[in-house]
Design a protein around this motif. Sequence first.
Motif, mmCIF file in Angstrom:
data_model
loop_
_atom_site.group_PDB
_atom_site.id
_atom_site.type_symbol
_atom_site.label_atom_id
_atom_site.label_comp_id
_atom_site.label_asym_id
_atom_site.label_seq_id
_atom_site.Cartn_x
_atom_site.Cartn_y
_atom_site.Cartn_z
ATOM 1 N N VAL A 72 41.010 35.833 -57.529
ATOM 2 C CA VAL A 72 41.979 35.878 -58.406
ATOM 3 C C VAL A 72 43.326 35.874 -57.640
ATOM 4 C CG1 VAL A 72 40.789 37.190 -60.177
ATOM 5 C CG2 VAL A 72 41.923 38.319 -58.387
ATOM 6 N N PRO A 73 44.413 35.518 -58.305
ATOM 7 C CA PRO A 73 45.685 35.456 -57.550
ATOM 8 C C PRO A 73 46.303 37.091 -57.043
ATOM 9 C CG PRO A 73 45.962 34.522 -59.613
ATOM 10 C CD PRO A 73 44.579 35.312 -59.518
ATOM 11 N N ASP A 75 44.170 36.470 -65.708
ATOM 12 C CA ASP A 75 43.010 36.665 -64.601
ATOM 13 C C ASP A 75 42.114 37.594 -64.785
ATOM 14 O OD1 ASP A 75 44.741 34.911 -63.027
ATOM 15 O OD2 ASP A 75 46.204 36.398 -62.994
ATOM 16 N N VAL A 76 42.683 38.777 -65.325
ATOM 17 C CA VAL A 76 41.763 40.232 -65.446
ATOM 18 C C VAL A 76 40.849 40.217 -66.664
ATOM 19 C CG1 VAL A 76 41.606 42.731 -65.106
ATOM 20 C CG2 VAL A 76 42.883 41.270 -63.692
ATOM 21 N N ASP A 77 41.754 40.067 -67.901
ATOM 22 C CA ASP A 77 41.157 40.316 -69.006
ATOM 23 C C ASP A 77 39.775 39.636 -69.167
ATOM 24 O OD1 ASP A 77 43.441 41.568 -68.994
ATOM 25 O OD2 ASP A 77 44.104 41.310 -71.138
ATOM 26 N N ARG A 78 39.896 38.327 -69.168
ATOM 27 C CA ARG A 78 38.242 37.631 -69.270
ATOM 28 C C ARG A 78 37.259 38.123 -68.718
ATOM 29 N NH1 ARG A 78 37.315 34.317 -64.926
ATOM 30 N NH2 ARG A 78 39.103 34.186 -63.445
ATOM 31 N N LEU A 79 37.547 39.037 -67.381
ATOM 32 C CA LEU A 79 36.269 39.410 -66.570
ATOM 33 C C LEU A 79 35.753 40.702 -67.187
ATOM 34 C CD1 LEU A 79 38.038 38.677 -63.045
ATOM 35 C CD2 LEU A 79 36.275 37.295 -64.397
ATOM 36 N N LEU A 80 36.661 41.371 -68.053
ATOM 37 C CA LEU A 80 36.070 42.683 -68.580
ATOM 38 C C LEU A 80 35.389 42.896 -69.809
ATOM 39 C CD1 LEU A 80 39.851 44.516 -68.333
ATOM 40 C CD2 LEU A 80 38.049 44.575 -66.821
ATOM 41 N N THR A 81 35.145 41.538 -70.357
ATOM 42 C CA THR A 81 34.249 41.381 -71.649
ATOM 43 C C THR A 81 32.825 41.714 -71.324
ATOM 44 O OG1 THR A 81 34.188 38.997 -71.035
ATOM 45 C CG2 THR A 81 35.871 39.675 -72.448
ATOM 46 N N SER A 82 32.404 41.520 -70.063
ATOM 47 C CA SER A 82 30.976 41.710 -69.870
ATOM 48 C C SER A 82 30.617 43.150 -69.567
ATOM 49 C CB SER A 82 30.490 40.917 -68.502
ATOM 50 O OG SER A 82 31.226 41.463 -67.394
ATOM 51 N N GLY A 83 31.689 44.063 -69.747
ATOM 52 C CA GLY A 83 31.335 45.409 -69.434
ATOM 53 C C GLY A 83 30.713 45.718 -68.197
ATOM 54 N N PRO A 84 31.674 45.549 -66.835
ATOM 55 C CA PRO A 84 31.072 45.810 -65.654
ATOM 56 C C PRO A 84 31.204 47.326 -65.343
ATOM 57 C CG PRO A 84 33.246 45.126 -65.498
ATOM 58 C CD PRO A 84 32.833 44.695 -66.825
ATOM 59 N N ALA A 102 47.319 48.181 -58.547
ATOM 60 C CA ALA A 102 48.092 48.538 -59.452
ATOM 61 C C ALA A 102 48.096 47.439 -60.401
ATOM 62 C CB ALA A 102 49.457 48.830 -58.758
ATOM 63 N N ALA A 103 48.068 46.012 -60.081
ATOM 64 C CA ALA A 103 48.079 44.999 -61.238
ATOM 65 C C ALA A 103 46.590 45.272 -61.985
ATOM 66 C CB ALA A 103 48.376 43.824 -60.602
ATOM 67 N N VAL A 104 45.634 45.420 -61.360
ATOM 68 C CA VAL A 104 44.486 45.744 -62.142
ATOM 69 C C VAL A 104 44.483 47.044 -62.980
ATOM 70 C CG1 VAL A 104 41.772 46.072 -61.651
ATOM 71 C CG2 VAL A 104 43.164 44.496 -60.471
ATOM 72 N N ALA A 105 44.900 48.115 -62.412
ATOM 73 C CA ALA A 105 44.961 49.269 -63.269
ATOM 74 C C ALA A 105 45.853 49.091 -64.592
ATOM 75 C CB ALA A 105 45.404 50.331 -62.165
ATOM 76 N N LEU A 106 46.925 48.210 -64.336
ATOM 77 C CA LEU A 106 47.602 48.021 -65.474
ATOM 78 C C LEU A 106 46.724 47.229 -66.666
ATOM 79 C CD1 LEU A 106 50.400 48.332 -66.900
ATOM 80 C CD2 LEU A 106 51.136 46.028 -65.576
ATOM 81 N N ARG A 107 45.875 46.395 -66.337
ATOM 82 C CA ARG A 107 45.232 45.515 -67.135
ATOM 83 C C ARG A 107 44.101 46.521 -67.754
ATOM 84 N NH1 ARG A 107 48.204 42.966 -69.166
ATOM 85 N NH2 ARG A 107 46.282 42.709 -70.715
ATOM 86 N N LEU A 108 43.466 47.389 -67.123
ATOM 87 C CA LEU A 108 42.864 48.400 -67.741
ATOM 88 C C LEU A 108 43.361 49.332 -68.595
ATOM 89 C CD1 LEU A 108 40.447 49.441 -64.451
ATOM 90 C CD2 LEU A 108 40.005 47.843 -66.281
ATOM 91 N N LEU A 109 44.689 49.739 -68.124
ATOM 92 C CA LEU A 109 45.365 50.584 -69.103
ATOM 93 C C LEU A 109 45.665 49.758 -70.429
ATOM 94 C CD1 LEU A 109 47.244 53.010 -69.968
ATOM 95 C CD2 LEU A 109 49.219 51.569 -68.722
ATOM 96 N N ARG A 110 46.241 48.618 -70.625
ATOM 97 C CA ARG A 110 46.451 47.789 -71.548
ATOM 98 C C ARG A 110 45.156 47.412 -72.569
ATOM 99 N NH1 ARG A 110 51.335 45.143 -70.302
ATOM 100 N NH2 ARG A 110 52.769 46.788 -69.565
ATOM 101 N N LYS A 111 44.000 47.636 -71.942
ATOM 102 C CA LYS A 111 42.887 47.220 -72.609
ATOM 103 C C LYS A 111 42.077 48.385 -73.021
ATOM 104 C CE LYS A 111 41.198 43.599 -73.351
ATOM 105 N NZ LYS A 111 41.315 42.723 -74.363
#
Length: 234
Positions: free
Chosen positions: A34-35, A42-51, A64-73
């Motif tokens: 990922v960039p 970049d991140v949200d599509r990878l969360l659909t499989s429930g890792p 921090a950028a990944v944490a922000l996506r987890l927060l938003r989702k």
Amino acid sequence: MSLTEGVLVRGLVLLCGGAELGFQLPEGAEAEKVPARPGKADVDRLLTSGPQRLVVVGQDGDLAAVALRLLRKDRLGDIAVGYVPTAHSEIAQLWGLPRETSASFDTAWSAEPRDVPLIRDDAGGVLLGLGVVRKPRGVAYCDDTEALRGEAELLEVRPDPRAGSDTSSSGLSVTITRGRLLKRRTRLAGRAFQLGGSEVVPERDGVPCPRPMSRWTWYRHTHDFRLVLPPTSV
């Protein structure tokens, strides 16, 4: 024996901004390039499989950028996040993560997560390691305590490792440095820090805010971040 031996964990390893590990991943790990500072696409599509787990390989701003996506989702509570820094890391220093890459990965992949304070700001960002304001001038409060009136050389905000699980109290620590030659430092702890005055450019985990701000607030989020830490961590 490494921590990964005999342990079957399933999850994603995010290689941020061209980062490489230089060794074969354990069974159950899938790598995704990922960039740097990956965003929604970049991140949200990878969360659909429930890792079960994410391992972020990169710099503090990437984590921090990944944490922000987890927060938003709304995934802060069900995904453990390990971190393998590829450069100097305030997050690794704060939480006692191993410095050597293979040991850092073993911890990130196999150790247990702990809830650590997630610091937010009123511009929509998050802070996991170090927030900086250079040469602030104005008035600042840490909760109800006046922290600054006038100017200072440096203002630093970090998640507080001493904070408990109650997200309604404490969570961040503040260090204010005054003086250029004879430095005087004031340290405070609380749940929120507010600064108002002349325009400044706050930095979050090594990444400057995109525009100057005359008002700025850091505060502990109502849900913690599940960061994978070594057993001997603070």
